[in-house]
Design an enzyme around this catalytic site. Structure first.
Site, mmCIF file in Angstrom:
data_model
loop_
_atom_site.group_PDB
_atom_site.id
_atom_site.type_symbol
_atom_site.label_atom_id
_atom_site.label_comp_id
_atom_site.label_asym_id
_atom_site.label_seq_id
_atom_site.Cartn_x
_atom_site.Cartn_y
_atom_site.Cartn_z
ATOM 1 N N ASP A 15 -24.185 19.952 -5.459
ATOM 2 C CA ASP A 15 -24.231 18.808 -6.395
ATOM 3 C C ASP A 15 -24.803 17.507 -5.827
ATOM 4 O O ASP A 15 -24.321 16.425 -6.178
ATOM 5 C CB ASP A 15 -22.823 18.512 -6.944
ATOM 6 C CG ASP A 15 -22.305 19.590 -7.883
ATOM 7 O OD1 ASP A 15 -22.926 20.665 -7.939
ATOM 8 O OD2 ASP A 15 -21.282 19.355 -8.551
ATOM 9 N N ASP A 56 -24.552 20.820 -11.044
ATOM 10 C CA ASP A 56 -23.968 20.691 -12.368
ATOM 11 C C ASP A 56 -25.129 20.692 -13.355
ATOM 12 O O ASP A 56 -26.109 19.957 -13.151
ATOM 13 C CB ASP A 56 -23.220 19.345 -12.461
ATOM 14 C CG ASP A 56 -21.720 19.502 -12.585
ATOM 15 O OD1 ASP A 56 -21.214 20.635 -12.512
ATOM 16 O OD2 ASP A 56 -21.042 18.470 -12.745
ATOM 17 N N HIS A 98 -22.496 13.254 -17.513
ATOM 18 C CA HIS A 98 -23.225 13.385 -16.246
ATOM 19 C C HIS A 98 -23.981 14.704 -16.199
ATOM 20 O O HIS A 98 -23.595 15.669 -16.851
ATOM 21 C CB HIS A 98 -22.263 13.291 -15.057
ATOM 22 C CG HIS A 98 -21.254 14.407 -15.019
ATOM 23 N ND1 HIS A 98 -20.112 14.398 -15.775
ATOM 24 C CD2 HIS A 98 -21.230 15.587 -14.357
ATOM 25 C CE1 HIS A 98 -19.422 15.501 -15.572
ATOM 26 N NE2 HIS A 98 -20.088 16.256 -14.708
ATOM 27 N N LYS A 123 -24.490 25.511 -12.669
ATOM 28 C CA LYS A 123 -23.088 25.736 -13.064
ATOM 29 C C LYS A 123 -22.689 24.755 -14.150
ATOM 30 O O LYS A 123 -23.367 23.740 -14.337
ATOM 31 C CB LYS A 123 -22.155 25.617 -11.858
ATOM 32 C CG LYS A 123 -22.118 24.224 -11.238
ATOM 33 C CD LYS A 123 -21.338 24.246 -9.947
ATOM 34 C CE LYS A 123 -21.273 22.892 -9.268
ATOM 35 N NZ LYS A 123 -20.454 21.901 -9.948
ATOM 36 N N CYS A 171 -16.088 19.391 -6.085
ATOM 37 C CA CYS A 171 -16.956 20.572 -6.156
ATOM 38 C C CYS A 171 -17.172 21.248 -4.805
ATOM 39 O O CYS A 171 -17.282 22.471 -4.732
ATOM 40 C CB CYS A 171 -18.269 20.214 -6.845
ATOM 41 S SG CYS A 171 -18.000 19.825 -8.599
HETATM 42 ZN ZN LIG Z 1 -19.661 18.208 -14.271
#
Ligand SMILES: [Zn+2]
Length: 231
Positions: A15, A56, A98, A123, A171
């Site tokens: 991320d 993400d 986001h 993901k 994460c």
């Molecule tokens: Zn997220």
């Protein structure tokens, strides 16, 4: 901890996206963009058989966005996200919008040498499911909508997974715990992560990792000697 045979190791970069970095990220973390320098050193290392990034990758109406819930406040309100195959299993938390697919905030920061990556794992792609972990949603009973990460690691014969990125306590934590649970010898390279944590939060995250069987190391640690990372 150093093993006589070099591990078959994967680097998992979690991320490191515009929305998690200053100056424009909707969920920016201090020190996020600065991770590009050590991450590029890891990407240049000959020691990793697979170099992967997770991101993400949310649809605009993702269930984790406060904007999708009447009156909800990011970081304060909670919503229930339920395992579609088991109503008893759920998690809760909402954030500012986001990492919406197709927006600049979703992009991996350009400072990272993404040409060296073998693959990018998306993901959080299902509007109704959250996924802190690069392996997929947190549900266990049963596991649902897993990403292709575990299969990729298996196909490559990976034994060791080294996690870096954002954020340490969300994460990165959940990706590393999943990797360990799936049987990989797993490490988090702590000084190649960032978070908003205070000293107590850092301690609690380290304890959660160690309870889950994850080693917490630094860039100069013996566990990374196999990778011959250029300092
Ligand atoms: Zn997220």
């Amino acid at each position: 901890m150093a093993s006589p045979n070099p591990p078959s190791a994967a680097l998992l970069i979690v991320d490191v996206q515009e929305d998690f970095c200053r100056p424009n990220g909707s969920l920016a973390l201090p020190g996020g963009r600065e991770l590009a320098t050590p991450i590029n050193k890891l990407l240049a290392s000959p020691g990793f058989k697979l170099k992967l990034a997770a991101r993400d990758f949310h649809p605009r109406n993702h269930v984790s966005f406060a904007s999708q819930h009447e009156g909800a406040v990011a970081f304060t309100s909670e919503t229930t996200i339920t395992n579609p195959e088991n109503a008893a299993e759920s998690i809760t938390k909402v954030y500012h919008d986001h990492c919406v697919q197709g927006t600049p905030g979703c992009e991996i920061i350009p400072e990272i040498h993404t040409a060296r990556l073998d693959a990018i794992i998306n993901k959080g792609t299902d509007a109704n499911l959250e996924s802190y972990s690069a392996f997929g949603p947190p549900f266990r009973n049963p596991r649902v909508r897993a990403t292709r990460l575990h299969a990729m690691l298996q196909d490559a014969g990976i034994t060791h997974v080294f996690c870096v990125g954002l954020s340490y306590n969300v994460c990165v934590l959940h990706s590393a715990l999943d990797a360990a649970e799936l049987g990989y010898t797993t490490f988090v390279i702590r000084d190649v992560t960032a978070s908003r944590l205070d000293v107590e939060g850092l301690r609690a995250t380290r304890e959660a990792l160690e309870r889950g069987g994850v080693g917490v190391v630094e860039m100069g640690s013996a566990e990374l000697e196999f990778a011959r990372v250029d300092r």
